[in-house]
Write a protein that holds these residues in place. Structure first.
Motif, PDB file in Angstrom:
ATOM      1  N   LEU A 101       0.831  -1.214   0.000  1.00 46.43           N
ATOM      2  CA  LEU A 101       0.000   0.000   0.000  1.00 46.43           C
ATOM      3  C   LEU A 101       0.867   1.267   0.000  1.00 46.43           C
ATOM      4  O   LEU A 101       0.422   2.341  -0.368  1.00 46.43           O
ATOM      5  N   ASP A 151      -8.893   0.379   1.804  1.00 48.80           N
ATOM      6  CA  ASP A 151      -7.609   0.202   2.488  1.00 48.80           C
ATOM      7  C   ASP A 151      -7.807  -0.635   3.761  1.00 48.80           C
ATOM      8  O   ASP A 151      -7.101  -1.611   4.008  1.00 48.80           O
ATOM      9  N   GLN A 168      -6.250  -4.479   4.394  1.00 45.07           N
ATOM     10  CA  GLN A 168      -5.330  -4.806   5.488  1.00 45.07           C
ATOM     11  C   GLN A 168      -5.887  -5.897   6.406  1.00 45.07           C
ATOM     12  O   GLN A 168      -5.138  -6.512   7.163  1.00 45.07           O
ATOM     13  N   TYR A 196      -1.099   3.832  -2.887  1.00 42.15           N
ATOM     14  CA  TYR A 196      -0.810   4.794  -1.826  1.00 42.15           C
ATOM     15  C   TYR A 196      -1.623   6.065  -2.049  1.00 42.15           C
ATOM     16  O   TYR A 196      -2.309   6.550  -1.150  1.00 42.15           O
ATOM     17  N   LEU A 209      -5.588   5.254  -1.888  1.00 45.13           N
ATOM     18  CA  LEU A 209      -6.123   4.543  -0.720  1.00 45.13           C
ATOM     19  C   LEU A 209      -5.414   4.930   0.573  1.00 45.13           C
ATOM     20  O   LEU A 209      -6.002   5.525   1.465  1.00 45.13           O
ATOM     21  N   HIS A 210      -4.125   4.587   0.663  1.00 41.32           N
ATOM     22  CA  HIS A 210      -3.458   4.631   1.970  1.00 41.32           C
ATOM     23  C   HIS A 210      -3.131   6.057   2.420  1.00 41.32           C
ATOM     24  O   HIS A 210      -2.990   6.311   3.613  1.00 41.32           O
TER      25      HIS A 210
END
Length: 276
Positions: A151, A186, A190, A158, A161-162
């Motif tokens: 991510l 995200d 995870q 990135y 989402l992150h």
């Protein structure tokens, strides 16, 4: 054999129905939820339980470290503003209905016998249960490390989402409420290793559910900026560094993966701590 299999699946269904009754039955009039399909009841129960857990653990934690132990754990200039915490709550609540699709899907797959779950510890015996639980946790640790790292490393992931989670990058913007402040996809990505593990290692059903919900408490804990020095636990001291350097400490419960793959940065000898 088919009969045994059916009995086995019925045990899962009975258990999820019980959880639905406990949560929904105590909080909503039965006319509201009783007519709903089982899978929708399950999703609703997960949403309510997840939201309650988020607020109860978040409020208790914040009350303890920002009021009761004011200036003890977190210096007063590092206490997050009410605005920062409200924003985190807003982001987390917006994502909560989406997060809850994951345990709902995992329960659906378990009830239909697609996974390697079993319903009672006595099905395998305590020693084997403990071995399998350890394997499950190793798989989850491995999966979450790589998911988290990708991510960061895969730029579109990135960016879209992150990055939502990484706007909290200083002590005074990190709080226990940041624990679930993710882009919905995200947060789901995870937690996906928890579900993938069910297909690889035989897992006790209730333990799987408990660990999925323990995630909410765990993430609140690692975003509070308090460095509990319990080796080899990936505590908030490590995770705070992750939020400031972006390149270290991707691990989840422990520091093992970071240690093995060279991405570990220890708060004890970290210059960042000294600058603070």
């Amino acid at each position: 054999m088919a009969d045994h299999h059916h009995h086995h699946l019925q045990a899962f269904l009975d258990e999820t129905s019980l959880y639905n009754r406990i949560v929904l039955g105590h909080l909503l009039p039965s006319a509201w939820w009783d007519p709903l399909p089982h899978v929708i009841q399950t999703w609703l129960r997960n949403c309510i339980a997840g939201t309650l857990l988020y607020f109860i653990s978040g409020f208790l934690w914040c009350f303890y470290i920002y009021y009761w132990k004011y200036n003890v754990y977190v210096p007063k200039d590092a206490v997050p503003t009410r605005k920062a915490m409200l924003l985190q709550i807003y982001v987390a609540m917006k994502a909560m209905p989406w997060y809850c699709t994951l345990p709902t899907l995992s329960e659906y797959m378990i009830e239909n016998g697609w996974t390697r779950c079993y319903s009672s510890i006595s099905d395998v015996g305590l020693p084997l249960f403990l071995v399998q639980l350890a394997l499950y946790l190793v798989l989850v640790e491995f999966g979450i490390y790589w998911m988290h790292r990708e991510l960061h490393d895969i730029k579109p992931l990135y960016k879209y989402l992150h990055a939502t989670h990484h706007i909290y990058n200083k002590q005074n913007t990190l709080s226990p409420f940041a624990g679930l402040a993710f882009h919905p996809l995200d947060g789901i990505l995870q937690a996906v290793p928890h579900v993938i593990a069910l297909f690889i290692v035989p897992t006790h059903f209730r333990s799987h559910i408990a660990l999925l919900f323990f995630e909410a408490i765990w993430t609140a804990n690692i975003h509070d900026c308090i460095h509990a020095k319990i080796w080899p636990v990936m505590g908030a001291g490590y995770h705070t560094i992750h939020h400031t350097t972006y390149r270290h400490n991707y691990g989840h419960y422990t520091i093992w993966m970071d240690w093995m793959l060279g991405t570990l940065r220890d708060p004890a000898n970290d210059s960042y701590e000294k600058e603070m």
